[in-house]
Motif scaffolding. Structure first.
Motif, PDB file in Angstrom:
ATOM      1  N   VAL A 169       0.833  -1.205   0.000  1.00 29.79           N
ATOM      2  CA  VAL A 169       0.000   0.000   0.000  1.00 29.79           C
ATOM      3  C   VAL A 169       0.865   1.251   0.000  1.00 29.79           C
ATOM      4  CG1 VAL A 169      -1.593   1.365   1.418  1.00 29.79           C
ATOM      5  CG2 VAL A 169      -2.013  -1.082   1.052  1.00 29.79           C
ATOM      6  N   ARG A 170       1.883   1.267   0.846  1.00 25.82           N
ATOM      7  CA  ARG A 170       2.763   2.436   0.926  1.00 25.82           C
ATOM      8  C   ARG A 170       3.493   2.658  -0.391  1.00 25.82           C
ATOM      9  NH1 ARG A 170       5.035   1.033   5.205  1.00 25.82           N
ATOM     10  NH2 ARG A 170       6.974   0.118   4.421  1.00 25.82           N
ATOM     11  N   ALA A 171       4.014   1.583  -0.988  1.00 21.34           N
ATOM     12  CA  ALA A 171       4.748   1.714  -2.254  1.00 21.34           C
ATOM     13  C   ALA A 171       3.818   2.143  -3.385  1.00 21.34           C
ATOM     14  CB  ALA A 171       5.422   0.391  -2.589  1.00 21.34           C
ATOM     15  N   LEU A 172       2.613   1.572  -3.426  1.00 26.28           N
ATOM     16  CA  LEU A 172       1.662   1.947  -4.475  1.00 26.28           C
ATOM     17  C   LEU A 172       1.231   3.398  -4.328  1.00 26.28           C
ATOM     18  CD1 LEU A 172      -0.531  -1.284  -4.481  1.00 26.28           C
ATOM     19  CD2 LEU A 172       0.789  -0.436  -6.426  1.00 26.28           C
ATOM     20  N   THR A 173       0.974   3.845  -3.115  1.00 23.75           N
ATOM     21  CA  THR A 173       0.543   5.227  -2.885  1.00 23.75           C
ATOM     22  C   THR A 173       1.602   6.211  -3.343  1.00 23.75           C
ATOM     23  OG1 THR A 173      -0.792   4.501  -0.993  1.00 23.75           O
ATOM     24  CG2 THR A 173      -0.261   6.842  -1.134  1.00 23.75           C
ATOM     25  N   GLN A 174       2.869   5.856  -3.134  1.00 25.57           N
ATOM     26  CA  GLN A 174       3.965   6.743  -3.515  1.00 25.57           C
ATOM     27  C   GLN A 174       4.281   6.681  -5.000  1.00 25.57           C
ATOM     28  OE1 GLN A 174       7.109   5.350  -0.986  1.00 25.57           O
ATOM     29  NE2 GLN A 174       6.330   6.384   0.849  1.00 25.57           N
ATOM     30  N   LEU A 209      -5.041  -0.727  -5.100  1.00 27.29           N
ATOM     31  CA  LEU A 209      -5.449   0.051  -3.930  1.00 27.29           C
ATOM     32  C   LEU A 209      -6.952  -0.057  -3.701  1.00 27.29           C
ATOM     33  CD1 LEU A 209      -3.185   3.197  -4.376  1.00 27.29           C
ATOM     34  CD2 LEU A 209      -3.012   1.464  -2.584  1.00 27.29           C
ATOM     35  N   SER A 210      -7.718  -0.110  -4.780  1.00 22.02           N
ATOM     36  CA  SER A 210      -9.167  -0.297  -4.648  1.00 22.02           C
ATOM     37  C   SER A 210      -9.485  -1.685  -4.114  1.00 22.02           C
ATOM     38  CB  SER A 210      -9.857  -0.078  -6.001  1.00 22.02           C
ATOM     39  OG  SER A 210      -9.690   1.245  -6.449  1.00 22.02           O
ATOM     40  N   VAL A 211      -8.682  -2.675  -4.527  1.00 17.81           N
ATOM     41  CA  VAL A 211      -8.868  -4.041  -4.014  1.00 17.81           C
ATOM     42  C   VAL A 211      -8.636  -4.059  -2.509  1.00 17.81           C
ATOM     43  CG1 VAL A 211      -7.931  -6.385  -4.013  1.00 17.81           C
ATOM     44  CG2 VAL A 211      -8.299  -5.189  -6.177  1.00 17.81           C
ATOM     45  N   TYR A 212      -7.553  -3.443  -2.049  1.00 17.33           N
ATOM     46  CA  TYR A 212      -7.265  -3.420  -0.622  1.00 17.33           C
ATOM     47  C   TYR A 212      -8.386  -2.713   0.146  1.00 17.33           C
ATOM     48  CZ  TYR A 212      -2.467  -4.960  -1.600  1.00 17.33           C
ATOM     49  OH  TYR A 212      -1.359  -5.682  -1.992  1.00 17.33           O
ATOM     50  N   ALA A 213      -8.919  -1.622  -0.421  1.00 11.74           N
ATOM     51  CA  ALA A 213     -10.006  -0.909   0.248  1.00 11.74           C
ATOM     52  C   ALA A 213     -11.257  -1.783   0.334  1.00 11.74           C
ATOM     53  CB  ALA A 213     -10.311   0.388  -0.500  1.00 11.74           C
ATOM     54  N   THR A 258       4.565 -11.012 -10.049  1.00  8.89           N
ATOM     55  CA  THR A 258       3.188 -10.562 -10.260  1.00  8.89           C
ATOM     56  C   THR A 258       2.670  -9.743  -9.080  1.00  8.89           C
ATOM     57  OG1 THR A 258       2.455 -12.770  -9.518  1.00  8.89           O
ATOM     58  CG2 THR A 258       2.515 -12.357 -11.886  1.00  8.89           C
ATOM     59  N   ASN A 259       3.555  -9.362  -8.157  1.00  7.97           N
ATOM     60  CA  ASN A 259       3.177  -8.433  -7.093  1.00  7.97           C
ATOM     61  C   ASN A 259       2.708  -7.123  -7.732  1.00  7.97           C
ATOM     62  OD1 ASN A 259       3.204  -8.136  -4.104  1.00  7.97           O
ATOM     63  ND2 ASN A 259       4.543  -6.386  -4.553  1.00  7.97           N
ATOM     64  N   PRO A 260       1.727  -6.435  -7.153  1.00  3.93           N
ATOM     65  CA  PRO A 260       1.176  -5.246  -7.828  1.00  3.93           C
ATOM     66  C   PRO A 260       2.133  -4.081  -7.962  1.00  3.93           C
ATOM     67  CG  PRO A 260       0.278  -5.465  -5.606  1.00  3.93           C
ATOM     68  CD  PRO A 260       0.991  -6.739  -5.933  1.00  3.93           C
ATOM     69  N   VAL A 261       3.235  -4.098  -7.225  1.00  3.85           N
ATOM     70  CA  VAL A 261       4.238  -3.044  -7.340  1.00  3.85           C
ATOM     71  C   VAL A 261       5.609  -3.702  -7.198  1.00  3.85           C
ATOM     72  CG1 VAL A 261       4.164  -2.554  -4.853  1.00  3.85           C
ATOM     73  CG2 VAL A 261       4.961  -0.782  -6.446  1.00  3.85           C
ATOM     74  N   THR A 262       6.584  -3.194  -7.937  1.00  4.99           N
ATOM     75  CA  THR A 262       7.929  -3.729  -7.854  1.00  4.99           C
ATOM     76  C   THR A 262       8.576  -3.276  -6.553  1.00  4.99           C
ATOM     77  OG1 THR A 262       8.163  -3.723 -10.257  1.00  4.99           O
ATOM     78  CG2 THR A 262      10.186  -3.828  -8.963  1.00  4.99           C
ATOM     79  N   LEU A 263       9.013  -4.234  -5.754  1.00  2.00           N
ATOM     80  CA  LEU A 263       9.644  -3.930  -4.480  1.00  2.00           C
ATOM     81  C   LEU A 263      11.160  -4.026  -4.622  1.00  2.00           C
ATOM     82  CD1 LEU A 263       7.322  -5.997  -2.106  1.00  2.00           C
ATOM     83  CD2 LEU A 263       7.184  -3.559  -2.650  1.00  2.00           C
ATOM     84  N   SER A 264      11.860  -3.092  -4.016  1.00  4.27           N
ATOM     85  CA  SER A 264      13.325  -3.112  -4.044  1.00  4.27           C
ATOM     86  C   SER A 264      13.844  -4.136  -3.046  1.00  4.27           C
ATOM     87  CB  SER A 264      13.878  -1.730  -3.699  1.00  4.27           C
ATOM     88  OG  SER A 264      13.622  -1.437  -2.327  1.00  4.27           O
TER      89      SER A 264
END
Length: 413
Positions: free
Chosen positions: A319-324, A332-336, A395-401
């Motif tokens: 959520v934090r990475a996607l928001t930024q 984010l809509s799925v999480y909500a 396939t994670n919704p955002v690429t994590l470092s």
């Protein structure tokens, strides 16, 4: 009068791979003999070391098989299956000319059955086909017909094409032998078989199913077909998980409550687990399962425990990475929406925050151990991160470092 038609979003192209014939419902085990006979009268039954074969349903199944004149052999799987276990089973049974393999048990038994069914006829080692381990030769079969009967509500292995095999230790791995032809011909899902699952198993397997549903919804390969299934699975999870956990026996030698509420909860959870398997097979997963691979191979951590321990923190990180970085991401809509479902009475960002709080609260309520309880230390973090970049992380919704992933592991170790 002119009718006004609300514009609809056109679904992007997608494909759905092979699925098994699904037989679902309380008492479905009574249909197993008939399903076996569709393939022939000789079966190899692959099951766990103790739980099922010490239960009343096993005694009832033996009578059923006897009355149907079905000849069968039993192969027991203790713990997570290894390549050596599969090879030993194939060597011992490849000349027996079984008509069908029947996997009955938790995810480990079903994965073992899947791999054994795939290799009984070819007779070669599973290391020939194991991803990222051996020569990765194409699998050409033929596979022996397979029936999967889950006795836990978690992995959804009855609906997937991959057999997960493990080798533990410093050079360990948790890798898949996968092919469309390994999908079970029949998935027979009987919620009554869940009555003997102890609280610890319900907790770990339930969190595995939940994580698979949530990660399939936020996967970059999610599609309208799987999303509809996943949301129905999450709704059933919300309706059944805590009731099933409360009704479960404290240990593996007991039987859970048999009142209507407990029975309904098992139906809900059997459905949630089944749909989680269908969805993950089509969409892939996310960061929790990306980390489950190295954690489960390098340390003796049960898969469901990894899911339950990490899912809250991993969701918060996503959520934090996607928001930024990707504030318009549909994840984010799925999480909500998931937060609304689980927490109720919240919307928007409050629902996302409620989801994270709820998942972290569950970890504490279920008394799921932290990673350090299994020997994970700061010195292991770099190796865990390096081995987390498999298909699930992709396939994670955002690429994590690497730093993101390392911080997640350190938070929970």
């Amino acid at each position: 009068m002119t009718n006004t038609i609300t514009p609809q979003i056109i679904p992007a192209p997608f494909s759905i791979a092979r699925l098994p014939k699904i037989i679902f419902g309380a008492g479905a085990l009574s249909q197993l003999a008939d399903e076996i006979l569709r393939f022939g009268p000789k079966a190899l039954i692959v099951t766990g070391a103790k739980s099922f074969i010490s239960s009343q349903p096993w005694a009832e199944l033996q009578n059923q098989l006897s009355h149907a004149d079905i000849a069968y052999s039993v192969f027991k799987v203790a713990g997570e299956p290894s390549p050596e276990l599969v090879d030993d089973a194939v060597a011992a049974h490849k000349d027996a000319e079984f008509d069908v393999v029947v996997g009955i048990g938790g995810g480990s038994a079903l994965d073992a059955a899947k791999a054994i069914a795939g290799l009984l006829k070819p007779g070669n080692t599973v290391l020939d086909h194991l991803e990222g381990v051996g020569p990765e030769l194409p699998y050409t079969g033929p596979a022996t017909p397979l029936i999967c009967v889950p006795t836990t509500a978690g992995t959804g292995s009855e609906a997937t094409k991959n057999a997960v095999l493990s080798r533990h230790g410093a050079d360990g791995f948790k890798k898949s032998f996968r092919d469309d032809t390994l999908v079970a011909n029949v998935a027979l899902v009987d919620p009554d078989l869940l009555a003997t699952c102890p609280k610890s198993v319900v907790a770990a397997n339930g969190m595995d199913a939940f994580t698979q549903l949530l990660e399939s919804l936020t996967s970059t390969r999610s599609n309208p077909f799987t999303a509809a299934l996943a949301w129905s699975g999450l709704e059933r999870f919300a309706a059944g998980f805590w009731d099933m956990w409360l009704a479960a026996p404290d240990d593996a030698d007991g039987v859970g409550d048999t009142n209507l509420r407990a029975c309904d909860a098992r139906v809900h959870m059997a459905y949630a687990a089944l749909t989680s398997g269908v969805c993950l097979a089509q969409t892939g997963l996310g960061s929790v399962h990306g980390l489950a691979q190295p954690l489960g191979s390098l340390f003796p951590i049960p898969h469901g425990v990894v899911c339950g321990t990490l899912v809250g923190a991993a969701t918060e990180l996503n959520v934090r990475a996607l928001t930024q970085r990707q504030p318009d991401s549909p994840a984010l809509s799925v999480y909500a929406r998931a937060g609304q479902l689980l927490a109720g009475g919240v919307t928007g960002n409050d629902a996302v925050d409620a989801l994270v709080r709820t998942l972290n609260d569950w970890t504490e309520r279920l008394e799921l151990p932290r990673l350090g309880a299994f020997g994970v230390t700061d010195g292991d973090v770099a190796r865990i991160v390096a081995n987390s970049r498999g298909s699930s992380m992709q396939t994670n919704p955002v690429t994590l470092s690497d730093d993101d992933i390392a911080a997640l592991v350190r938070e929970k170790h």
